[in-house]
Motif scaffolding. Structure first.
Motif, mmCIF file in Angstrom:
data_model
loop_
_atom_site.group_PDB
_atom_site.id
_atom_site.type_symbol
_atom_site.label_atom_id
_atom_site.label_comp_id
_atom_site.label_asym_id
_atom_site.label_seq_id
_atom_site.Cartn_x
_atom_site.Cartn_y
_atom_site.Cartn_z
ATOM 1 N N ALA A 35 37.901 33.480 42.530
ATOM 2 C CA ALA A 35 38.980 34.591 42.374
ATOM 3 C C ALA A 35 37.627 36.050 41.387
ATOM 4 O O ALA A 35 37.739 36.229 42.136
ATOM 5 C CB ALA A 35 39.882 34.223 41.265
ATOM 6 N N PHE A 36 36.871 35.222 41.099
ATOM 7 C CA PHE A 36 35.906 35.871 39.999
ATOM 8 C C PHE A 36 34.913 36.188 41.296
ATOM 9 O O PHE A 36 34.732 37.518 41.282
ATOM 10 C CB PHE A 36 34.590 35.524 39.130
ATOM 11 N N ASP A 37 34.657 35.622 41.846
ATOM 12 C CA ASP A 37 33.336 36.385 43.583
ATOM 13 C C ASP A 37 34.182 37.017 44.037
ATOM 14 O O ASP A 37 33.594 37.705 44.521
ATOM 15 C CB ASP A 37 33.295 34.849 43.931
ATOM 16 N N ALA A 38 36.082 36.433 44.593
ATOM 17 C CA ALA A 38 36.624 37.781 45.473
ATOM 18 C C ALA A 38 36.848 38.839 44.521
ATOM 19 O O ALA A 38 36.372 40.519 45.281
ATOM 20 C CB ALA A 38 37.871 37.325 45.478
ATOM 21 N N ALA A 39 36.833 38.602 43.554
ATOM 22 C CA ALA A 39 36.964 40.279 42.747
ATOM 23 C C ALA A 39 35.338 40.870 43.004
ATOM 24 O O ALA A 39 35.348 42.502 43.312
ATOM 25 C CB ALA A 39 37.564 40.281 41.520
#
Length: 150
Positions: A35-39
């Motif tokens: 999720a952090f990488d996607a954001a």
């Protein structure tokens, strides 16, 4: 109805937030990192949603409801717990703006509400089957949903 289960990528949704469904008591590193990488890749904020319930002892021992000060103290503990879980991820991804959201709701309700204004939802799945919470989120979310096996 269109299926909203997305494989290995998250649609950026015009820089709308990436919602992370996170259980701060049992966080899953693979899901959180995804999720952090996607954001980061989308240039979008991360909206970390932690749903919680009142302790069973509180519900059964207080016939007239829970005192507001008790509920507030429990909620403060949940906020602190989520903050502690997110701290290393904020350090690893300093360019990602994070909104930590603690909700006294069932997980599906909290995630569906957050999905109304999101570009994507990221949740984890333990085991091989989607449980009732994930089935509800996948079928009713207002944006694409990525289910990360963990």
């Amino acid at each position: 109805m269109e299926q909203k289960l997305v494989g290995g990528d998250v649609g950026c949704g015009r820089l709308r937030a990436v919602v992370l469904g996170i259980d701060a008591r049992r966080p899953r590193d693979l899901v959180t990192d995804f999720a952090f990488d996607a954001a980061l890749r989308c240039g979008a904020p991360l909206h970390a949603v932690h749903a919680w319930r009142l302790p069973a002892s509180a519900e059964s021992s207080m016939p007239f409801g829970v005192l507001e000060e008790d509920r507030g103290a429990w909620e403060d503990q949940e906020v602190q717990l989520l903050g502690d879980v997110l701290r290393p991820w904020r350090e690893k991804y300093p360019r990602v703006r994070v909104y930590a959201d603690v909700r006294l709701q069932p997980p599906a309700t909290a995630l569906l509400h957050a999905s109304e204004h999101a570009g994507a939802v990221v949740v984890g799945r333990a085991g091989t089957a989607l449980g009732p919470t994930l089935l509800e989120v996948v079928s009713r979310a207002g944006c694409p949903v990525t289910v990360v096996p963990c």
